[in-house]
Scaffold this active site. Structure first.
Site, PDB file in Angstrom:
ATOM      1  N   ARG A 187       0.852  -1.200   0.000  1.00 34.45           N
ATOM      2  CA  ARG A 187       0.000   0.000   0.000  1.00 34.45           C
ATOM      3  C   ARG A 187       0.887   1.250   0.000  1.00 34.45           C
ATOM      4  NH1 ARG A 187      -4.763   1.328   4.345  1.00 34.45           N
ATOM      5  NH2 ARG A 187      -3.044   1.175   5.857  1.00 34.45           N
ATOM      6  N   ASP A 241      -3.727   3.105  14.352  1.00 32.17           N
ATOM      7  CA  ASP A 241      -2.907   3.676  13.288  1.00 32.17           C
ATOM      8  C   ASP A 241      -3.458   5.054  12.964  1.00 32.17           C
ATOM      9  OD1 ASP A 241      -5.177   3.291  11.738  1.00 32.17           O
ATOM     10  OD2 ASP A 241      -4.259   1.816  10.400  1.00 32.17           O
TER      11      ASP A 241
END
Length: 572
Positions: free
Chosen positions: A197, A480
């Site tokens: 990603r 996160d």
């Protein structure tokens, strides 16, 4: 860059100048001071050299990234500007709806190109940053896939970003090893399929400058990985597979498709070699799922329900609307009406187009020392994955290796020996724009506990991020950037609209600041190391950034934007 001025001896510089203009061709030359010349422009690396960075930052790799930048950066910036224009419309009382101009795409009968064998079985994928130990453990976890993350779970220090590329080069070739506390880590015979990603379109890599402008982090991450690994991956029976974050429109997906086409042509790959799964993690993108798959139809590997960013996006895009005020974060679950509508539409859309539908992240961290906490974590995880498998998802995400087996079991019970359930059409699902926007139907109170949690997690995560750690275990959850975004966005929303706590108190900036002081003292007591807390933990700076994104008059689009500027101050 201010923090790097004193380290000029560590900076590598590359310049390109035009040669043979009358012949219509380019020549290159390296001089004694490290200058590479070509086409009258400059590529500058403004970060320090690190171990094996020269293997990644080769002249040819940098030229490849520079070509991508020169071709696509203008469009990238135009699309970011379009996001802001749309936001102005929403702030003025506008709304979101399915696009009338793309009705033919939504109603047409078409499918994406077939997915490769390596991406047929994706029932459990693990995600995490590209640190060396994490890469090895994730690939060995028993999951079907590992999404190596340069985005939300990765603090974008230069060391993390280029060091992560080194780690992935070794992982692709099966040579990655690591030693820590006298323990050796290396790859097993069977490992997960690797997916990567890159960063979203909104982030730039301040350490890499082309023609005087920083390069989009997305193009740096994608370009370096593809350039160094595409052919090696294909020789090993896999391929260059990606996840695409933060997309808000099919035009942004089209830009990625154009990048893929050019990259394939430059490297000499067959059209459609690159495959990408798009995270539907913004509210606007939920109205354009068909269109996004269509734009990427030669390169598509499906869609993913990026649940945490999606909640953040719902708050962000309708931030001026008091009816969109949300309750405590833990009350905004996958079963509330607007989240349920979004996930069911995602499965239906994917399967109609022959694409995989990937479920959301299980952020619970199983405990190896607290059996009661462990049982609660696994119970929540199993319930979540059982619902996804029953709804028709073809796979799901977990954040911890210990969660893989439990998630796998839930999908095994539904899929049995089938690799996926793409053939299960959800023709029973009908989702309207009103259902996708039904945030006001989310039930629950705003409590002091919920406000304290947002303040605590927001500041702790920023502290972790400034130290180069993008995925942080906080109170049994893997936090996160996406979960931290929800925390600070809710605080901003509650203060902006004068929301009341369950006990009747109005949430004000003064109350938030008082709770910040209280929660910081709590964190200090938990850490029990005053020197670490005051210095490396950076409580003052972390609090300052949190207030900048949670208490400012204007909503800051992403907390990582001002936080990235502070990375410079910390020498990252």
């Amino acid at each position: 860059m201010r923090a790097l001025d004193a380290r000029v001896n560590e900076i590598m510089r590359f310049e390109m100048i035009a040669l043979g203009e009358h012949r219509g061709e380019l020549a290159s030359k390296r001089s004694r001071d490290g200058v590479v010349t070509e086409d009258a422009q400059a590529i500058e690396i403004k970060g320090p050299q690190g171990e094996r960075f020269d293997e990644i930052l080769t002249t040819d790799a940098l030229r490849f990234v520079a070509r991508l930048h020169r071709e696509f950066d203008r469009t990238r910036r135009e699309l970011l500007a379009a996001r802001m224009e749309r936001q102005k419309e929403l702030d003025a009382g506008g709304t979101l709806d399915f696009l009338p101009g793309t009705r033919e795409v939504r109603e047409g009968e078409w499918t994406i190109a077939p997915e490769p064998d390596a991406l047929q079985n994706r029932r459990v994928e693990i995600t995490g940053p590209t640190s060396r130990k994490m890469v090895i453990n994730a690939l060995n976890s028993g999951a079907c896939g590992f999404m190596a993350d340069f985005e939300d779970s990765n603090s974008p220090t230069w060391r993390n970003m280029i060091g992560g590329q080194v780690n992935l080069v070794d992982a692709v070739r099966g040579t990655i090893e690591h030693e820590e506390n006298a323990k050796q880590y290396k790859l097993d015979e069977e490992v997960a399929t690797l997916l990567v990603r890159p960063r979203g379109w909104h982030l730039v890599e301040r350490h890499l400058v082309v023609d005087g402008e920083p390069v989009a982090g997305a193009l740096v991450d994608f370009g370096l990985y593809l350039f160094h690994n595409a052919r090696e991956l294909l020789e090993r029976g896999a391929g260059p597979y990606f996840y695409l974050p933060k997309i808000e429109s099919h035009r942004e997906a089209r830009l990625w498709n154009d990048v893929f086409n050019m990259a394939e042509d430059q490297i000499g790959l067959a059209r459609g070699t690159v495959k990408a799964t798009v995270l539907i993690e913004t509210l606007p993108a939920a109205f354009e799922m068909d269109e996004i798959l269509y734009e990427l139809r030669d390169h598509s590997a499906g869609l993913n329900a990026g649940r945490w960013d999606y909640i953040f996006s719902a708050i962000k895009r309708f931030r001026t609307c008091p009816e969109f005020v949300t309750p405590d974060r833990k009350k905004v679950t996958m079963t509330v009406p607007f989240m349920r509508a979004y996930t069911e539409l995602l499965v239906k859309t994917c399967h109609r187009r022959g694409a995989h539908a990937m479920g959301g992240m299980a952020a619970q961290i199983p405990s190896r020392s607290d059996e009661e906490a462990n049982e609660k974590a696994f119970a929540a995880l199993r319930e979540d994955k059982r619902r996804e498998a029953a709804d028709g998802f073809d796979g799901t995400w977990v954040a911890h290796p210990d969660s893989v087996a439990a998630a796998m079991q839930e999908f095994d019970e539904v899929l049995a020996d089938k690799p996926h359930q793409v053939d299960r059409r959800r023709d029973d699902v009908e989702v309207t724009a009103e259902q996708l926007l039904d945030v006001p139907a989310t039930e629950g109170d705003i409590t002091e506990e919920g406000l304290r949690s947002n303040v605590n997690v927001g500041i702790q995560y920023i502290s972790s991020w400034l130290r180069g750690i993008g995925a942080a275990a906080i109170y049994g959850m893997m936090e996160d950037a996406a979960t931290a975004e929800i925390a600070r966005a809710q605080v901003w929303q509650w203060v902006r609209h004068g929301a009341e706590l369950q006990d009747g108190r109005t949430i004000t900036a003064e109350l938030v600041r008082a709770l910040e002081t209280s929660e910081l003292e709590k964190i200090r007591a938990e850490i029990a190391d005053d020197e670490w807390f005051e210095n490396e933990g950076r409580p003052g700076l972390s609090r300052e950034i949190f207030e900048e994104v949670a208490l400012a008059d204007e909503f800051v689009e992403f907390l990582t934007l001002p936080a990235s500027e502070r990375l410079e101050e910390t020498g990252a």
